[in-house]
Design a protein around this motif. Sequence first.
Motif, PDB file in Angstrom:
ATOM      1  N   MET A 201       1.760  14.441  -9.066  1.00  0.00           N
ATOM      2  CA  MET A 201       2.662  15.593  -9.003  1.00  0.00           C
ATOM      3  C   MET A 201       3.291  15.894 -10.360  1.00  0.00           C
ATOM      4  O   MET A 201       3.341  17.058 -10.780  1.00  0.00           O
ATOM      5  CB  MET A 201       3.750  15.364  -7.951  1.00  0.00           C
ATOM      6  CG  MET A 201       3.251  15.488  -6.535  1.00  0.00           C
ATOM      7  SD  MET A 201       4.486  15.091  -5.272  1.00  0.00           S
ATOM      8  CE  MET A 201       5.944  15.835  -5.865  1.00  0.00           C
ATOM      9  N   TYR A 202       3.787  14.891 -11.042  1.00  0.00           N
ATOM     10  CA  TYR A 202       4.419  15.123 -12.342  1.00  0.00           C
ATOM     11  C   TYR A 202       3.409  15.601 -13.380  1.00  0.00           C
ATOM     12  O   TYR A 202       3.725  16.444 -14.209  1.00  0.00           O
ATOM     13  CB  TYR A 202       5.144  13.867 -12.828  1.00  0.00           C
ATOM     14  CG  TYR A 202       6.457  13.658 -12.140  1.00  0.00           C
ATOM     15  CD1 TYR A 202       7.502  14.559 -12.311  1.00  0.00           C
ATOM     16  CD2 TYR A 202       6.664  12.578 -11.295  1.00  0.00           C
ATOM     17  CE1 TYR A 202       8.709  14.386 -11.668  1.00  0.00           C
ATOM     18  CE2 TYR A 202       7.874  12.399 -10.655  1.00  0.00           C
ATOM     19  CZ  TYR A 202       8.891  13.307 -10.844  1.00  0.00           C
ATOM     20  OH  TYR A 202      10.090  13.139 -10.206  1.00  0.00           O
ATOM     21  N   THR A 203       2.193  15.074 -13.311  1.00  0.00           N
ATOM     22  CA  THR A 203       1.151  15.526 -14.230  1.00  0.00           C
ATOM     23  C   THR A 203       0.811  16.991 -13.984  1.00  0.00           C
ATOM     24  O   THR A 203       0.732  17.789 -14.923  1.00  0.00           O
ATOM     25  CB  THR A 203      -0.110  14.653 -14.087  1.00  0.00           C
ATOM     26  OG1 THR A 203       0.245  13.298 -14.344  1.00  0.00           O
ATOM     27  CG2 THR A 203      -1.198  15.094 -15.052  1.00  0.00           C
ATOM     28  N   GLN A 204       0.635  17.349 -12.729  1.00  0.00           N
ATOM     29  CA  GLN A 204       0.340  18.751 -12.403  1.00  0.00           C
ATOM     30  C   GLN A 204       1.493  19.659 -12.800  1.00  0.00           C
ATOM     31  O   GLN A 204       1.272  20.757 -13.321  1.00  0.00           O
ATOM     32  CB  GLN A 204       0.055  18.907 -10.914  1.00  0.00           C
ATOM     33  CG  GLN A 204      -1.288  18.393 -10.506  1.00  0.00           C
ATOM     34  CD  GLN A 204      -1.533  18.592  -9.032  1.00  0.00           C
ATOM     35  OE1 GLN A 204      -0.617  18.616  -8.226  1.00  0.00           O
ATOM     36  NE2 GLN A 204      -2.796  18.726  -8.670  1.00  0.00           N
ATOM     37  N   ASN A 205       2.704  19.231 -12.564  1.00  0.00           N
ATOM     38  CA  ASN A 205       3.869  20.030 -12.924  1.00  0.00           C
ATOM     39  C   ASN A 205       3.902  20.283 -14.425  1.00  0.00           C
ATOM     40  O   ASN A 205       4.156  21.401 -14.872  1.00  0.00           O
ATOM     41  CB  ASN A 205       5.149  19.330 -12.475  1.00  0.00           C
ATOM     42  CG  ASN A 205       6.377  20.166 -12.690  1.00  0.00           C
ATOM     43  OD1 ASN A 205       6.335  21.393 -12.656  1.00  0.00           O
ATOM     44  ND2 ASN A 205       7.489  19.506 -12.911  1.00  0.00           N
TER      45      ASN A 205
ATOM     46  N   PRO B 159       0.815  -1.221   0.000  1.00  0.00           N
ATOM     47  CA  PRO B 159       0.000   0.000   0.000  1.00  0.00           C
ATOM     48  C   PRO B 159       0.851   1.276   0.000  1.00  0.00           C
ATOM     49  O   PRO B 159       0.505   2.260  -0.655  1.00  0.00           O
ATOM     50  CB  PRO B 159      -0.826  -0.096   1.281  1.00  0.00           C
ATOM     51  CG  PRO B 159      -0.876  -1.547   1.585  1.00  0.00           C
ATOM     52  CD  PRO B 159       0.431  -2.103   1.109  1.00  0.00           C
ATOM     53  N   LEU B 160       1.967   1.258   0.707  1.00  0.00           N
ATOM     54  CA  LEU B 160       2.858   2.417   0.721  1.00  0.00           C
ATOM     55  C   LEU B 160       3.394   2.692  -0.676  1.00  0.00           C
ATOM     56  O   LEU B 160       3.419   3.841  -1.126  1.00  0.00           O
ATOM     57  CB  LEU B 160       4.012   2.190   1.698  1.00  0.00           C
ATOM     58  CG  LEU B 160       5.080   3.275   1.718  1.00  0.00           C
ATOM     59  CD1 LEU B 160       4.492   4.589   2.201  1.00  0.00           C
ATOM     60  CD2 LEU B 160       6.239   2.857   2.597  1.00  0.00           C
ATOM     61  N   TRP B 161       3.816   1.650  -1.371  1.00  0.00           N
ATOM     62  CA  TRP B 161       4.326   1.824  -2.734  1.00  0.00           C
ATOM     63  C   TRP B 161       3.244   2.368  -3.653  1.00  0.00           C
ATOM     64  O   TRP B 161       3.502   3.238  -4.486  1.00  0.00           O
ATOM     65  CB  TRP B 161       4.869   0.504  -3.281  1.00  0.00           C
ATOM     66  CG  TRP B 161       6.227   0.195  -2.759  1.00  0.00           C
ATOM     67  CD1 TRP B 161       6.543  -0.722  -1.808  1.00  0.00           C
ATOM     68  CD2 TRP B 161       7.457   0.819  -3.136  1.00  0.00           C
ATOM     69  NE1 TRP B 161       7.895  -0.701  -1.571  1.00  0.00           N
ATOM     70  CE2 TRP B 161       8.482   0.227  -2.380  1.00  0.00           C
ATOM     71  CE3 TRP B 161       7.787   1.822  -4.046  1.00  0.00           C
ATOM     72  CZ2 TRP B 161       9.802   0.599  -2.508  1.00  0.00           C
ATOM     73  CZ3 TRP B 161       9.117   2.193  -4.171  1.00  0.00           C
ATOM     74  CH2 TRP B 161      10.100   1.588  -3.403  1.00  0.00           C
ATOM     75  N   HIS B 162       2.025   1.873  -3.505  1.00  0.00           N
ATOM     76  CA  HIS B 162       0.927   2.354  -4.346  1.00  0.00           C
ATOM     77  C   HIS B 162       0.650   3.830  -4.086  1.00  0.00           C
ATOM     78  O   HIS B 162       0.428   4.601  -5.021  1.00  0.00           O
ATOM     79  CB  HIS B 162      -0.329   1.524  -4.106  1.00  0.00           C
ATOM     80  CG  HIS B 162      -0.245   0.149  -4.677  1.00  0.00           C
ATOM     81  ND1 HIS B 162      -1.254  -0.755  -4.557  1.00  0.00           N
ATOM     82  CD2 HIS B 162       0.739  -0.481  -5.360  1.00  0.00           C
ATOM     83  CE1 HIS B 162      -0.912  -1.893  -5.151  1.00  0.00           C
ATOM     84  NE2 HIS B 162       0.306  -1.741  -5.637  1.00  0.00           N
ATOM     85  N   ILE B 163       0.681   4.236  -2.818  1.00  0.00           N
ATOM     86  CA  ILE B 163       0.467   5.651  -2.487  1.00  0.00           C
ATOM     87  C   ILE B 163       1.593   6.504  -3.050  1.00  0.00           C
ATOM     88  O   ILE B 163       1.353   7.585  -3.602  1.00  0.00           O
ATOM     89  CB  ILE B 163       0.341   5.827  -0.954  1.00  0.00           C
ATOM     90  CG1 ILE B 163      -0.957   5.198  -0.466  1.00  0.00           C
ATOM     91  CG2 ILE B 163       0.399   7.304  -0.571  1.00  0.00           C
ATOM     92  CD1 ILE B 163      -1.055   5.079   1.044  1.00  0.00           C
ATOM     93  N   MET B 164       2.822   6.034  -2.946  1.00  0.00           N
ATOM     94  CA  MET B 164       3.966   6.798  -3.462  1.00  0.00           C
ATOM     95  C   MET B 164       3.894   6.938  -4.983  1.00  0.00           C
ATOM     96  O   MET B 164       4.160   8.023  -5.523  1.00  0.00           O
ATOM     97  CB  MET B 164       5.277   6.126  -3.038  1.00  0.00           C
ATOM     98  CG  MET B 164       5.566   6.265  -1.559  1.00  0.00           C
ATOM     99  SD  MET B 164       6.933   5.271  -0.939  1.00  0.00           S
ATOM    100  CE  MET B 164       8.198   5.507  -2.115  1.00  0.00           C
ATOM    101  N   ILE B 165       3.539   5.887  -5.667  1.00  0.00           N
ATOM    102  CA  ILE B 165       3.434   5.936  -7.130  1.00  0.00           C
ATOM    103  C   ILE B 165       2.305   6.870  -7.547  1.00  0.00           C
ATOM    104  O   ILE B 165       2.471   7.702  -8.451  1.00  0.00           O
ATOM    105  CB  ILE B 165       3.236   4.518  -7.702  1.00  0.00           C
ATOM    106  CG1 ILE B 165       4.526   3.712  -7.531  1.00  0.00           C
ATOM    107  CG2 ILE B 165       2.816   4.569  -9.169  1.00  0.00           C
ATOM    108  CD1 ILE B 165       4.370   2.234  -7.811  1.00  0.00           C
ATOM    109  N   ALA B 166       1.148   6.766  -6.878  1.00  0.00           N
ATOM    110  CA  ALA B 166       0.019   7.639  -7.212  1.00  0.00           C
ATOM    111  C   ALA B 166       0.376   9.103  -6.972  1.00  0.00           C
ATOM    112  O   ALA B 166       0.074   9.971  -7.796  1.00  0.00           O
ATOM    113  CB  ALA B 166      -1.209   7.253  -6.382  1.00  0.00           C
TER     114      ALA B 166
END
Length: 98
Positions: free
Chosen positions: A61-65, A49-56
């Motif tokens: 963030m990159y999309t918004q940037n 779950p931590l990895w999934h949250i980090m990837i999401a």
Amino acid sequence: PLTVLSQGNTMSFLEKAVNPSFYKKKWASTSHNIAEYYKPLFRAGSVKPLWHIMIATSVIMYTQNYVFNKGPKIQAARKEQKVALEEYYANHGISHHH
């Protein structure tokens, strides 16, 4: 090849698209499925779950940037502003380098 939807299919799609209960049901179904998937992982102490949250978070963030800082529309607007400022400085005898 393009497929033409029949009038019945189009109307049922439009009815669903404007009906709030359709979205409520989808949200309830999705949240239930997510809970059922992650609940055992959390209980087992899995790192998944931590990895999934980090990837999401990274994807968001990159999309918004890109959309708000580096996209083609933003770059074109910045270039236009730069040209306009240089023209303004030239017309008014101002050096923008002070």
